[in-house]
Design a protein around this motif. Structure first.
Motif, PDB file in Angstrom:
ATOM      1  N   THR A 184      -0.373  10.765  58.339  1.00 57.47           N
ATOM      2  CA  THR A 184      -0.049  11.564  57.165  1.00 57.47           C
ATOM      3  C   THR A 184       0.574  12.904  57.540  1.00 57.47           C
ATOM      4  N   GLU A 185       1.482  13.350  56.691  1.00 56.24           N
ATOM      5  CA  GLU A 185       2.125  14.650  56.854  1.00 56.24           C
ATOM      6  C   GLU A 185       1.990  15.443  55.560  1.00 56.24           C
ATOM      7  N   LYS A 186       2.288  16.728  55.644  1.00 57.70           N
ATOM      8  CA  LYS A 186       2.052  17.622  54.500  1.00 57.70           C
ATOM      9  C   LYS A 186       2.736  17.127  53.232  1.00 57.70           C
ATOM     10  N   SER A 190      -0.340   9.744  51.646  1.00 61.87           N
ATOM     11  CA  SER A 190      -0.364   8.291  51.793  1.00 61.87           C
ATOM     12  C   SER A 190       1.029   7.674  51.798  1.00 61.87           C
ATOM     13  N   ASP A 191       2.009   8.407  51.301  1.00 59.36           N
ATOM     14  CA  ASP A 191       3.394   7.912  51.284  1.00 59.36           C
ATOM     15  C   ASP A 191       4.023   8.174  52.647  1.00 59.36           C
ATOM     16  N   VAL A 192       3.673   7.337  53.632  1.00 55.77           N
ATOM     17  CA  VAL A 192       4.103   7.599  55.008  1.00 55.77           C
ATOM     18  C   VAL A 192       5.607   7.438  55.188  1.00 55.77           C
ATOM     19  N   ARG A 193       6.269   6.752  54.277  1.00 53.47           N
ATOM     20  CA  ARG A 193       7.717   6.608  54.410  1.00 53.47           C
ATOM     21  C   ARG A 193       8.433   7.935  54.154  1.00 53.47           C
ATOM     22  N   ALA A 194       7.687   8.915  53.622  1.00 53.36           N
ATOM     23  CA  ALA A 194       8.257  10.256  53.451  1.00 53.36           C
ATOM     24  C   ALA A 194       8.093  11.112  54.703  1.00 53.36           C
ATOM     25  N   ASN A 195       7.554  10.549  55.779  1.00 51.02           N
ATOM     26  CA  ASN A 195       7.359  11.307  57.014  1.00 51.02           C
ATOM     27  C   ASN A 195       8.682  11.861  57.541  1.00 51.02           C
ATOM     28  N   THR A 196       8.601  13.050  58.127  1.00 53.07           N
ATOM     29  CA  THR A 196       9.801  13.706  58.661  1.00 53.07           C
ATOM     30  C   THR A 196       9.762  13.890  60.173  1.00 53.07           C
ATOM     31  N   THR A 197       8.650  13.583  60.826  1.00 57.33           N
ATOM     32  CA  THR A 197       8.586  13.693  62.282  1.00 57.33           C
ATOM     33  C   THR A 197       9.682  12.813  62.890  1.00 57.33           C
ATOM     34  N   ARG A 198      10.468  13.406  63.812  1.00 55.38           N
ATOM     35  CA  ARG A 198      11.626  12.734  64.401  1.00 55.38           C
ATOM     36  C   ARG A 198      11.281  12.172  65.769  1.00 55.38           C
ATOM     37  N   ALA A 199      11.851  11.024  66.076  1.00 51.74           N
ATOM     38  CA  ALA A 199      11.688  10.390  67.387  1.00 51.74           C
ATOM     39  C   ALA A 199      13.072  10.206  67.998  1.00 51.74           C
ATOM     40  N   THR A 211       9.202  15.163  67.611  1.00 50.13           N
ATOM     41  CA  THR A 211       9.154  16.534  67.119  1.00 50.13           C
ATOM     42  C   THR A 211       8.761  16.494  65.647  1.00 50.13           C
ATOM     43  N   GLY A 212       7.691  17.207  65.310  1.00 48.24           N
ATOM     44  CA  GLY A 212       7.239  17.221  63.923  1.00 48.24           C
ATOM     45  C   GLY A 212       5.777  17.603  63.839  1.00 48.24           C
ATOM     46  N   HIS A 213       5.087  17.107  62.828  1.00 46.54           N
ATOM     47  CA  HIS A 213       3.700  17.507  62.614  1.00 46.54           C
ATOM     48  C   HIS A 213       2.903  16.357  62.020  1.00 46.54           C
ATOM     49  N   LYS A 214       1.583  16.502  62.064  1.00 51.47           N
ATOM     50  CA  LYS A 214       0.659  15.622  61.362  1.00 51.47           C
ATOM     51  C   LYS A 214      -0.360  16.512  60.664  1.00 51.47           C
ATOM     52  N   TRP A 215      -0.506  16.300  59.384  1.00 51.85           N
ATOM     53  CA  TRP A 215      -1.353  17.145  58.546  1.00 51.85           C
ATOM     54  C   TRP A 215      -2.831  16.831  58.751  1.00 51.85           C
ATOM     55  N   PHE A 216      -3.130  15.574  59.061  1.00 52.58           N
ATOM     56  CA  PHE A 216      -4.503  15.161  59.399  1.00 52.58           C
ATOM     57  C   PHE A 216      -4.463  14.377  60.703  1.00 52.58           C
ATOM     58  N   CYS A 217      -5.152  14.891  61.693  1.00 54.97           N
ATOM     59  CA  CYS A 217      -5.302  14.193  62.967  1.00 54.97           C
ATOM     60  C   CYS A 217      -6.759  14.344  63.382  1.00 54.97           C
ATOM     61  N   SER A 218      -7.542  13.290  63.178  1.00 55.85           N
ATOM     62  CA  SER A 218      -8.944  13.360  63.547  1.00 55.85           C
ATOM     63  C   SER A 218      -9.119  13.097  65.036  1.00 55.85           C
TER      64      SER A 218
END
Length: 545
Positions: A184-186, A190-199, A211-218
């Motif tokens: 998940t990202e900010k 739950s809509d992971v297709r909206a993720n912006t982290t780039r590979a 390069t990017g972020h994760k809003w929840f990383c347990s």
């Protein structure tokens, strides 16, 4: 030192020194039912040993300390170097080490592995729930990694190892490893297709810079993470190690730890990647398809974790009512209290029976069982995790003011109780997933109907509920807005069918009369007065050794 007025009477002794497994009738019967006869005795012995540990004063002390002295983030060392480490109390490591040592990350390569592991997870989670997060994700990472046989061969033996090493070292230097997950990202949730982290692809085939972020990383102290990022070919799954093979830290910056509801023992974090090195898992653009089996496994663990919380809450309530006197006798003998306790016990038993049935479906692994899992895991995850908070609240109330005090352990259960309904997709996500399966995978519905059909004719209320469910499924008008109602009915019918087939008559009768009949109120303790409730409560009693 005491005063003349300080005389302690009518206080309940702590529930300690008992076998969490052997005193849970619903769980022991489910294990005996689903385990292969040749392995049953060994599995039961291993689970009993874990149950004794879970019910010990030592484990209760570890749980209290791990939640009193929570994790602390250290972003830099004394010289200003970025280290991004999380310090945990030693009791956290003891809990986690005991879980790993008991094989709670080892299920995929041994007969009856999923049944044994699921029962163990339910038992040990009653000691403390927070450390179950990395245990669950490590277990669930295996099917995703198998999309790349080379990666699976490298990592799977470490994930299933029965040893625990918390050091941040290259994976090759450790006998075991723990996994986390970052989806998940900010902006998306739950809509992971909206993720912006780039590979960005690197020179070595199959490797990328993220390069990017994760809003929840347990569990950010884990050795590796499965993450989703946008590659040139679309959303893709990656394995991101915490430490690179040469011993340097991957650019994995922990921005902060979440101040969250629930347990205080586990570290949930926000993380940033700055050209972090990662290996592709599966094909580009197939990220969701690659990680979906991990999601299914963690969803089942959500149901197991909630079942564990419910069982511990009910055990505490029944234990309290057994030893507490009020209004001229033990609370447990009062008709109204007995009704409440029996109602709670039904909810707990139904959750346990359903979750263990689905764990057994992993071990069977036939085409029919895979179809059943695809639909029923989302159904049971939705319902059991929704029931957990209300069970926890009612059980807490059974202890009165004592249940509202931290020392009782009930507040920690109550704070934890909403977690699993949010983790791995909220209720709406589960309901929409069920609709998606119903529309696209008819074999999954057939498998579900075949399962509940095994109890047809045994109880008229169950038969009526199945008929009503079929009518609901056939009516497509406004089906999305009715999705929660449909999934609730599916869950209750599945639980009812399992209890009718396998539970004692008093349990099955009470469940069908209340959950599938019409004679049930909107709160616990409203079971029909004509039912035989004493055996249900007695069955739920945790008996100290």
């Amino acid at each position: 030192m005491t005063t003349p007025t300080h005389t302690v009477t009518n206080q309940v002794p702590p529930l300690v020194g008992y076998d969490v497994f052997r005193t849970d009738a619903a769980l022991t019967e489910a294990v005996a039912r689903h385990a292969a006869p040749a392995r049953r005795a060994q599995i039961e012995q291993e689970l009993s040993e874990l149950g004794v540990s879970a019910g010990s004063a030592q484990a209760q002390r570890w749980a209290e300390e791990a939640n009193t002295y929570g994790p602390v983030l250290r972003t830099h060392d004394r010289y200003g170097n970025r280290i991004d480490e999380v310090d945990f109390h030693p009791s956290w490591h003891r809990l986690l080490g005991h879980a790993v040592g008991a094989g709670l990350t080892d299920a995929w390569s041994r007969p009856d592995g999923h049944l044994r592991r699921a029962a163990g997870f339910l038992v040990w989670s009653q000691a403390e729930a927070g450390h179950g997060c990395p245990v669950s994700m490590t277990h669930a990472a295996v099917p995703a990694l198998r999309a790349d046989p080379e990666l699976a061969a490298e990592w799977e033996p470490r994930l299933g190892a029965h040893s625990y090493d918390p050091q941040l070292l290259p994976a090759g230097a450790k006998p075991s490893a723990l996994f986390g997950m970052g989806m998940t990202e900010k902006q998306g949730g739950s809509d992971v297709r909206a993720n912006t982290t780039r590979a960005e692809p690197l020179a070595e085939p199959g490797t990328y810079a993220l390069t990017g972020h994760k809003w929840f990383c347990s569990a950010p102290m884990s050795d590796g993470f499965l993450v989703l990022a946008q590659a040139p070919g679309g959303l893709t799954c990656f394995l991101l190690p915490r430490v690179l093979p040469d011993g340097t830290r991957n650019p994995f910056a922990i921005q902060r730890l979440k101040d969250k509801l629930g347990n205080r023992s586990n570290a949930s974090s926000e993380v940033e990647f700055s050209r972090a090195w990662a290996r592709r898992v599966g094909e580009e653009g197939r990220g969701v398809a690659t990680i979906i089996e991990m999601v299914a496994a963690t969803r089942l663990d959500c149901a197991l974790g909630s079942a564990a919380l419910m069982r511990q809450a009910v055990a505490q309530a029944v234990h309290h009512a057994t030893h507490r006197g009020a209004f001229g006798g033990p609370l447990i003998d009062k008709p109204l209290m007995r009704n409440v306790l029996a109602d709670l016990a039904l909810e707990s038993e139904a959750a346990t029976v359903a979750a263990l049935r689905l764990a057994a479906a992993y071990d069977a692994d036939t085409e029919q069982e895979r179809h059943l899992r695809r639909l029923a895991i989302a159904v049971i995850k939705f319902w059991v995790t929704k029931r957990c908070p209300v069970v926890a609240a009612e059980a807490l109330e059974c202890l009165g003011g004592n249940g509202y005090v931290e020392e009782s352990g009930m507040p920690r259960i109550f704070r934890e109780s909403p977690l699993n309904s949010v983790w791995e997709g909220s209720g709406n996500v589960q309901a929409l997933d069920v609709l998606r399966v119903l529309q696209r995978e008819p074999d999954a519905l057939n498998a579900f109907l075949s399962e509940i059909g095994l109890a047809r004719g045994a109880d008229h209320r169950l038969d009526g509920a199945i008929k009503d469910l079929l009518a609901e499924l056939a009516d497509l008008d406004g089906i999305e807005s009715r999705a929660r109602r449909i999934v609730e009915r599916m869950a209750l019918v599945l639980q009812g069918s399992l209890l009718v087939r396998f539970a004692p008559p008093a349990v099955a009768d009470a469940f069908c009369a209340s959950r599938l009949g019409s004679d049930w109120g909107s709160v616990f303790g409203t079971l029909p007065h004509t039912l035989d409730l004493a055996p249900i409560v007695e069955r739920a009693r945790p008996i100290p050794r």
